[in-house]
Design a protein around this motif. Structure first.
Motif, PDB file in Angstrom:
ATOM      1  N   ASP A 134      -1.750  -5.759   3.312  1.00 35.15           N
ATOM      2  CA  ASP A 134      -1.520  -5.866   4.740  1.00 35.15           C
ATOM      3  C   ASP A 134      -1.465  -4.472   5.327  1.00 35.15           C
ATOM      4  OD1 ASP A 134      -0.707  -6.244   7.273  1.00 35.15           O
ATOM      5  OD2 ASP A 134       0.800  -7.767   6.788  1.00 35.15           O
ATOM      6  N   LEU A 135      -2.421  -4.161   6.166  1.00 35.26           N
ATOM      7  CA  LEU A 135      -2.520  -2.792   6.676  1.00 35.26           C
ATOM      8  C   LEU A 135      -1.418  -2.472   7.669  1.00 35.26           C
ATOM      9  CD1 LEU A 135      -6.364  -2.500   7.112  1.00 35.26           C
ATOM     10  CD2 LEU A 135      -4.929  -1.603   5.306  1.00 35.26           C
ATOM     11  N   GLU A 136      -0.829  -3.499   8.215  1.00 39.59           N
ATOM     12  CA  GLU A 136       0.150  -3.229   9.271  1.00 39.59           C
ATOM     13  C   GLU A 136       1.539  -2.920   8.716  1.00 39.59           C
ATOM     14  OE1 GLU A 136      -0.535  -2.752  12.513  1.00 39.59           O
ATOM     15  OE2 GLU A 136      -2.530  -2.864  11.651  1.00 39.59           O
ATOM     16  N   VAL A 137       1.745  -3.253   7.458  1.00 38.80           N
ATOM     17  CA  VAL A 137       3.086  -3.035   6.920  1.00 38.80           C
ATOM     18  C   VAL A 137       3.121  -1.759   6.085  1.00 38.80           C
ATOM     19  CG1 VAL A 137       5.014  -4.112   5.730  1.00 38.80           C
ATOM     20  CG2 VAL A 137       3.235  -5.524   6.736  1.00 38.80           C
ATOM     21  N   PHE A 138       4.097  -0.939   6.354  1.00 42.92           N
ATOM     22  CA  PHE A 138       4.261   0.272   5.580  1.00 42.92           C
ATOM     23  C   PHE A 138       5.669   0.360   5.062  1.00 42.92           C
ATOM     24  CE2 PHE A 138       0.562   1.685   7.852  1.00 42.92           C
ATOM     25  CZ  PHE A 138      -0.083   2.429   6.882  1.00 42.92           C
TER      26      PHE A 138
END
Lengths: 238, 173, 173
Positions: A134-138
């Motif tokens: 998931d690219l939005e979660v860091f």
């Protein structure tokens, strides 16, 4: 190298002092300063004769001890003054007590079941089919890694390329980003509008410097109607 | 639980690879391999009867704990939201953008000594880097800077909170 | 085993970091957090009574499976003695950061009576300490604090679980 060896014996001058106090079974609130100073200096001599590279802090504490000793030898002029005057040892005692507390806390930490020493977590990676990331979660990342990455890079560059980046430069970057955001939104702005009626001197200074920097980078253009007219700022490239 | 069985459970759990009976045997020179195997089979049985979330399984010549297959959808769901990290290359590119912003790609290339197209694109997609503006020079090159999300991810109030190189160097000396 | 409990067990097992009730809650929007917590506490209890090789523990704001401390020597043998643990100097520095956070380096130096550059850098690299901001005083020195990993490594639920400093309490009285 010598520094390392020294650390194996005492963690620092306060550690050495604490050791002497315990060894002599002294009340920490009433340190016989002459005795302790003498023993402290003797220990330093021993450490030195062992060719151990003494850190400067050991000598600083030595001079503090000598200073306290001399103050305690001064004749007290009047009894009333004695009441007001603080014990010359007070500051040192406070420091020692604090240090002792942290030293104990360190031992307590060490006595806990430490991960990868006393307890272990699952180490085998889970077997799973490829998962979409998931690219939005860091995860929260550490600034330290970022600075280190940059530092390693500039270490490879020529000396002329190396530059110090300080807090001031980064404050300027903050302001530049904000100004560009506003300009993208509003197409043009006056210098006064940029200041947002704030009178904080640093804020005004950074705003001014940011505008200069942006002009130098040819990212913005500034126009002035007449010599005392309003300064209007535009994006250099739409 | 019998101590030997408990120790075997701890070992299988903490092992980085499926743990083989041979490897365990090396740790317990006095113990028969068959006995070790018997304990492990007992553990497998127990976990199976318990019907919990994990199972002990014989795989790839060794033993390993795994989540029960029935629950794979949940584990996948958990992992989907798994925070993505940055590759060292991306981190370096990000560092150059952060410290030199606003900066054009050519300068980042020069700094890193490689073409940063790939990592820059990734950072733009991850919304850690953005286009701040364009320079009014031939070619009208794009200037890059960091985003609000960058500050969030690195837990910074503003860019001025970034440690300076001097501060880091002081730590190393 | 109840299915929900089994799923929770699988999730905790699969997570790479201590799994928080909040994170689990995201996966089960309809479920009360208290219920999730109840199941996890039951699991903790079951593992404790079972006296096997692993335990479920509440650490660093979440739940994680760990080997029982009694068997550390065996696991260490298996892992072939990767040296773990911190030097006394690093531990002292860590203690100051833990109890005084957010704290600037100058204060850590003062408390320890030595320059802590080396140990501080080591702690940053081990991710036990991190930069948390800058102090709003002239020079804007960097403020340091402990990380989640610090809680994880030292088996702490949260910072409140740290024992109070004895001497400092006496001083304040």
């Amino acid at each position: 190298m010598g520094y390392e060896i020294k650390l194996d014996i005492f963690e620092g001058p306060l550690d050495l002092l604490l050791y002497l106090i315990k060894k002599n079974e002294i009340d920490i609130y009433d340190i016989p300063i002459a005795l302790i100073t003498r023993q402290y200096l003797e220990y330093i001599e021993v450490l030195r004769s062992l060719n151990l590279d003494l850190a400067g802090e050991f000598l600083v504490l030595a001079s503090t001890l000598i200073h306290i000793k001399s103050r305690m030898l001064l004749p007290i002029e009047a009894d009333e003054e004695m009441e007001d005057e603080e014990d010359p040892r007070a500051e040192l005692v406070k420091q020692l007590l604090e240090y002792q507390a942290f030293k104990e806390a360190a031992l307590q930490l060490d006595s806990r079941p430490v991960l990868e020493r006393d307890v272990f977590k699952r180490a085998c990676p889970l077997e799973m089919s490829a998962l979409p990331e998931d690219l939005e979660v860091f995860e929260e990342m550490d600034v330290f890694d970022l600075v280190k990455a940059f530092q390693q890079m500039i270490a490879k560059l020529d000396r002329t390329e190396r530059m110090e980046i300080d807090v001031e430069k980064m404050s300027l970057a903050d302001r530049i980003n904000e100004i560009m955001d506003k300009l993208t939104e509003r197409k043009h702005l006056t210098f006064t509008e940029l200041l947002e009626e704030r009178i904080d001197r640093r804020w005004i200074l950074y705003t001014f410097l940011a505008v200069l920097e942006l002009m130098k980078l040819k990212m913005i253009k500034a126009y002035q109607g007449d010599s005392f007219g309003v300064i209007r700022i535009f994006l250099a490239v739409e | 639980m019998e101590e030997m069985k408990a120790i075997l459970e701890a070992l299988v759990f903490a092992s980085e690879i499926p743990l083989s009976v041979d490897r365990i045997g090396e740790l317990f020179p006095g113990t028969e391999k068959n006995e070790i195997k018997k304990f492990l089979e007992e553990l497998i049985q127990e976990y199976e009867e318990r019907k919990g979330g994990i199972d002990l399984q014989a795989v790839a010549g060794g033993y390993q704990f795994r989540t029960r297959a029935d629950f794979s959808q949940w584990v996948k769901k958990l992992r989907m939201g798994k925070p993505a990290g940055l590759t060292p290359a991306a981190l370096e590119t990000l560092a150059v953008v952060a410290y030199r912003q606003p900066v054009v790609k050519a300068d980042i290339d020069r700094f890193r000594g490689v073409d940063v197209s790939g990592s820059l694109k990734g950072l733009l997609e991850k919304k850690l880097v953005r286009v701040v503006g364009r320079k009014d020079v031939p070619g009208k090159p794009i200037l890059y800077g960091t985003t609000k999300k960058f500050l969030e991810v690195f837990n910074l109030k503003d860019l001025a909170e970034l440690p300076t190189l001097r501060e880091l160097k002081e730590l190393q000396e």
